[in-house]
Design an enzyme around this catalytic site. Structure first.
Site, PDB file in Angstrom:
ATOM      1  N   SER A  33       0.803  -1.221   0.000  1.00 37.17           N
ATOM      2  CA  SER A  33       0.000   0.000   0.000  1.00 37.17           C
ATOM      3  C   SER A  33       0.832   1.267   0.000  1.00 37.17           C
ATOM      4  CB  SER A  33      -0.966  -0.002   1.184  1.00 37.17           C
ATOM      5  OG  SER A  33      -0.271  -0.209   2.397  1.00 37.17           O
ATOM      6  N   HIS A  76       1.686   4.730   4.585  1.00 33.85           N
ATOM      7  CA  HIS A  76       0.889   5.339   3.526  1.00 33.85           C
ATOM      8  C   HIS A  76       1.360   6.762   3.243  1.00 33.85           C
ATOM      9  CE1 HIS A  76      -2.736   2.484   4.469  1.00 33.85           C
ATOM     10  NE2 HIS A  76      -1.648   1.846   4.087  1.00 33.85           N
TER      11      HIS A  76
END
Length: 306
Positions: free
Chosen positions: A211, A265
């Site tokens: 991610s 992230h």
């Protein structure tokens, strides 16, 4: 990227990608080939005298990356996946970069295959591969720097893998088509490492997942749209607002849901945006009227024909 205090425990929530929704009609920057040259689409538009404000975007290929598939308009205005509207035979829809196996998304397909293969190896070797490659701060501090990369191709469970692959499949073709294979690969790799570094610096928890790199693709797409916003302000403004809303939603999810590595992230997002800013593409018009790719670091810039 999922963070867990114990990697052997199934997570209570899987990663939710910021870019799972259809992203609109972004198409090639004139780089219709991923070979590192400005493609024939741009050349044809220049020769035809296409208005400068529309040079960046062609009329086809994406309108939706939803589960139902991509709808493509043929040159005559008919749906390429349907009939001719006059009772004629239905013709198969030609492949677009949204389809697995299309030549303009080869790196995206390799990334998808790599993540799936690595998950298959995890199933064979059970926890040992996960523990070998996860981002574990004490191991990285002891010199196992490979974990900054290996953690980006490992996943905790099938749902974690599925959601991340879905996000790569949605974002990857846009960025790859507009950037070229080498630059797309560099942005993805740098974003993944940047996410791992942020997670290492600011989060004590072990973590795995693609991610960070995926957020980097989102950051690269946002940079591409912002940099070329004068080409089509209405389109780029709408896309940037959509990306902003998705980012805000995922920040909230990252705070509210346990086991999501928000630092990973964040690092991936910033790393991808910075990589795209430095490496491009940055299609501009020179004093002689020639359109060319002029990023700050032109190592992987498209080359003009001739």
């Amino acid at each position: 990227m999922l963070a867990q205090s114990r990697l052997t425990r199934p997570p209570t929530a899987c990663f939710a990608s910021i870019f799972r929704r259809p992203l609109g009609a972004l198409t090639a920057l004139g780089a219709t080939k991923a070979s590192g040259k400005l493609g024939p689409l741009l050349q044809a538009q220049l020769q035809a005298g296409t208005p400068k404000g529309r040079l960046l975007f062609s009329a086809v290929p994406f309108t939706s990356l939803a589960a139902g598939g991509v709808k493509v308009k043929a040159a005559g205005g008919n749906d390429a996946s349907g009939s001719d509207g006059l009772g004629g035979e239905s013709k198969p829809r030609p492949k677009s970069p949204a389809d697995f196996g299309h030549p303009r998304r080869r790196v995206t397909d390799v990334l998808l295959a790599l993540n799936v293969v690595m998950f298959g190896l995890q199933a064979i070797f059970k926890p040992s591969l996960l523990m070998w490659g996860a981002k574990i701060n004490s191991k990285i501090a002891a010199g196992q720097l490979y974990r900054l990369v290996s953690c980006t191709v490992l996943h905790t469970n099938i749902m974690h893998l599925f959601i991340n692959c879905q996000a790569i499949n949605a974002l990857g073709p846009f960025v790859e088509t507009n950037s070229g294979r080498a630059r797309y690969t560099a942005v993805y790799a740098l974003a993944g490492i940047s996410g791992s570094l942020f997670s290492y610096r600011f989060s004590p928890n072990a973590a795995v997942g693609a991610s960070g790199a995926i957020f980097g693709l989102g950051g690269a797409l946002a940079m591409l749209l912002w940099r070329h916003r004068d080409r089509d302000r209405k389109f780029t403004s709408g896309m940037l607002k959509s990306l902003g809303r998705s980012l805000a939603l995922n920040v909230v999810l990252g705070i509210a849901i346990p086991n999501i590595d928000l630092w990973g992230h964040t690092g991936g997002l910033l790393g991808g945006a910075l990589a795209a800013f430095l490496l491009g593409p940055n299609i501009t018009e020179g004093p002689d009227g020639e359109m060319a790719d002029r990023p700050p670091l032109p190592l992987l810039a498209f080359k003009t024909h001739g």
